[in-house]
Scaffold this active site. Structure first.
Site, PDB file in Angstrom:
ATOM      1  CB  SER A  30      -1.074  -0.004   1.069  1.00 14.32           C
ATOM      2  OG  SER A  30      -0.479  -0.070   2.345  1.00 14.32           O
ATOM      3  CB  THR A  31       3.822   2.476   1.921  1.00  9.37           C
ATOM      4  OG1 THR A  31       3.018   2.105   3.127  1.00  9.37           O
ATOM      5  CG2 THR A  31       4.488   3.722   2.207  1.00  9.37           C
ATOM      6  N   GLY A  82       7.984  -0.856   1.103  1.00  8.33           N
ATOM      7  CA  GLY A  82       7.573  -0.491   2.420  1.00  8.33           C
ATOM      8  C   GLY A  82       7.989  -1.777   3.332  1.00  8.33           C
ATOM      9  CB  ALA A  83       9.104  -2.481   6.379  1.00  7.04           C
ATOM     10  CG  ASP A  84       4.365  -6.312   6.250  1.00 12.10           C
ATOM     11  OD1 ASP A  84       3.403  -5.835   5.831  1.00 12.10           O
ATOM     12  OD2 ASP A  84       5.211  -7.268   5.685  1.00 12.10           O
ATOM     13  N   GLY A  96       4.027  -9.536   3.807  1.00 13.76           N
ATOM     14  CA  GLY A  96       2.528  -9.274   3.961  1.00 13.76           C
ATOM     15  C   GLY A  96       1.658  -9.325   2.683  1.00 13.76           C
ATOM     16  N   GLY A  97       2.302  -9.044   1.635  1.00  9.95           N
ATOM     17  CA  GLY A  97       1.547  -8.875   0.255  1.00  9.95           C
ATOM     18  C   GLY A  97       2.061 -10.203  -0.623  1.00  9.95           C
ATOM     19  CD  GLU A 103       8.230  -7.093  -1.219  1.00 10.13           C
ATOM     20  OE1 GLU A 103       7.316  -6.531  -1.249  1.00 10.13           O
ATOM     21  OE2 GLU A 103       8.507  -7.773  -0.112  1.00 10.13           O
TER      22      GLU A 103
END
Length: 219
Positions: A30-31, A82-84, A96-97, A103
């Site tokens: 999302s980010t 991004g990161a969780d 998470g995705g 990545e």
């Protein structure tokens, strides 16, 4: 200020690291979606991007940004993702995705890893708020799950999810990851594991945190 606004703030601040005529790496989530949207304003200044997921590839194309494969480049100036979770040493949990393997591949091509997050992702100890994703070859799922239990984790099969590589995800709960580098190595040595969501061997170089007061850069 809501979480989405903080994500957008961090994403916009990452644009300062984008060099003209470069090919940049982008992750997923999302980010990163906010970053790709912001990157659209620079589409005529960059050569294009390498994406870590098919979803990100589609978003880049929608913004009119040329998409390259990882096989077409030898290195990238920056990788933005991004990161969780992220700890003070700039080590992360991601996946998470379900795009963790790609990545890691794209991050490994980059001279600089820029992690964009909101304040909710900052932790002292990895594994304290988010389960650790592990990408597994399907035939090894049960075997790997038993090994994860032996290591003290509680793995759960992420039902209905197939990665872009055709594999499955085990989410491991109750792991307090005190030594992320060693844990990343140990899990990656389990037969059937493609990779795990600890990003410690290749940690971030710069963190940009979206906060209610604005974007905060940690170098």
């Amino acid at each position: 200020m809501d979480q989405l606004e903080m994500k957008k703030m961090a994403a916009a601040a990452a644009l300062q690291y984008v060099k003209p005529d470069s090919i940049i790496g982008v992750g997923s989530g999302s980010t990163v979606n906010c970053f790709i949207e912001a990157l659209g304003s620079m589409r005529d200044q960059i050569k294009g991007a390498v994406a870590a997921s098919k979803a990100s590839e589609a978003l880049l194309a929608k913004q009119g940004i040329e998409v390259f494969s990882a096989n077409e480049v030898s290195s990238l100036d920056i990788y933005v993702d991004g990161a969780d979770e992220i700890n003070p040493q700039k080590m992360m949990i991601k996946g998470g995705g379900a795009a963790l393997t790609r990545e890691k591949i794209v991050a490994a091509l980059a001279k600089k890893f820029i992690c964009i997050v909101d304040t909710s992702k900052q932790v002292d100890v990895l594994g304290s708020t988010f389960a650790l994703p592990v990408e597994v070859i399907p035939m090894a799922r049960s075997q790997v799950a038993r090994k994860l239990v032996a290591l003290g984790g509680s793995p759960e099969y992420r039902e209905g999810v197939v990665t872009d590589n055709g594999n499955v995800i085990l989410d491991v709960y109750h792991f307090a990851i005190m030594n992320p580098v060693e844990m990343e190595k140990e899990l990656n040595n389990v037969p059937g594991v493609v990779t795990n969501g600890i990003f410690a061997l290749r940690a971030a170089d710069i963190i940009i945190v979206g906060t209610p007061e604005g974007a905060k850069v940690i170098e």
